[in-house]
Motif scaffolding. Structure first.
Motif, short mmCIF file in Angstrom:
data_model
loop_
_atom_site.label_atom_id
_atom_site.label_comp_id
_atom_site.label_asym_id
_atom_site.label_seq_id
_atom_site.Cartn_x
_atom_site.Cartn_y
_atom_site.Cartn_z
N UNK A 21 42.23 18.23 73.55
CA UNK A 21 42.47 17.25 72.85
C UNK A 21 42.01 17.45 71.55
N UNK A 22 42.90 16.91 70.44
CA UNK A 22 42.51 16.87 69.08
C UNK A 22 41.89 15.26 68.68
N UNK A 50 38.07 17.28 65.15
CA UNK A 50 37.63 18.14 65.89
C UNK A 50 38.41 18.17 67.20
N UNK A 51 38.09 19.64 67.64
CA UNK A 51 39.02 20.04 68.83
C UNK A 51 37.99 19.92 70.02
N UNK A 52 38.50 19.10 70.93
CA UNK A 52 37.72 18.91 72.21
C UNK A 52 38.12 19.73 73.15
N UNK A 53 37.49 20.67 73.81
CA UNK A 53 37.85 21.48 74.77
C UNK A 53 36.95 21.00 76.13
N UNK A 74 41.41 27.18 65.79
CA UNK A 74 40.83 27.37 67.09
C UNK A 74 42.06 27.11 68.31
N UNK A 75 42.71 26.15 68.03
CA UNK A 75 43.49 25.65 69.02
C UNK A 75 44.75 26.87 69.08
N UNK A 76 45.10 27.43 67.99
CA UNK A 76 46.27 28.21 68.31
C UNK A 76 45.61 29.56 68.73
N UNK A 77 44.53 30.05 68.31
CA UNK A 77 43.91 31.27 68.86
C UNK A 77 43.54 31.22 70.46
#
Length: 242
Positions: free
Chosen positions: A10-11, A33-36, A107-110
């Motif tokens: 999620x973003x 923030x990128x929630x993983x 980070x998301x794209x990687x």
């Protein structure tokens, strides 16, 4: 062979200023923030860090956007986070050119790239409004009030290596922000809230009390044009009387 657990991404988007007037136009100054899974990763003035999802320090949550579901081992995810964070920690945070939204997108794209073609096709892109104002500001910086550039942003986790330190060690060789748990967040000032309707009014209001910095060369060029027009008019009038 054990199956790889699915992890949602999620973003989480937060208001750095009062964005209520800007949001409807697809603009605003946001932190993200990128929630993983159960951890949120972000980037601030002191470098990359992690914190509890949807709880960035001292900024209100505006939206949580589902982006993708991935099948990637936890150690691979942590490795990618560490990789991207080290890259970002080699340079200082900048609200317009290198901010938390740039970090979240990278980070998301990687991660999606490492998951393969099918994951890319099923993934949702990050909405443009999240970082649109930063892009516009980088192209037309004269329109952005100086105090906006210094807007307070969430600080890094206590003990995280700063961007300056990472730069001096060569690509953040001592980076360890994502090892261990229970890191506390350092104190910071509350973000400034505009009492006149947010950044939109501060940029475009006719109220003369708004302190908007206009580069001197704009005034000089306008004055020069007026002088040239007056001289041309005088020359025409002189030629007619002759």
């Amino acid at each position: 062979m054990p199956s790889i657990p699915k992890t949602e991404i999620h973003l989480n988007v937060y208001d750095l200023v009062d964005n209520n007037n800007l949001y409807v136009y697809g603009l605003g100054i946001y932190h993200s923030g990128l929630q993983i899974g159960g951890t949120e990763y972000t980037f601030g003035r002191e470098g990359a860090f992690e914190h509890e999802p949807k709880k960035a320090p001292a900024v209100p949550l505006r939206d949580s956007i589902f982006l993708a579901t991935i099948e990637l081992p936890r150690d691979r995810i942590v490795s990618i986070v560490d990789e991207v964070s080290k890259e970002f920690n080699t340079q200082k945070y900048h609200l317009l050119n290198r901010n938390c939204n740039h970090y979240a997108k990278a980070l998301y794209e990687r991660i999606i790239d490492r998951c393969g073609r099918i994951a890319k096709e099923k993934s949702t892109p990050i909405p443009g409004y999240v970082n649109r104002m930063a892009w516009l500001g980088s192209k037309f910086r004269c329109l952005i009030p100086p105090d906006i550039i210094n807007t307070a942003v969430p600080s890094s986790a206590e003990g995280t290596e700063t961007a300056d330190e990472a730069s001096s060690t060569g690509a953040g060789s001592k980076f360890s922000a994502f090892q261990g748990s229970g890191r506390s967040l350092s104190a910071r000032e509350e973000p400034k809230k505009s009492s006149s309707g947010g950044l939109f009014n501060s940029m475009f209001s006719k109220d003369q009390s708004q302190d908007i910095e206009i580069p001197a060369y704009y005034e000089d060029s306008a004055e020069s044009r007026r002088e040239r027009m007056l001289k041309a008019a005088e020359k025409r009038m002189s030629s007619k009387t002759d």
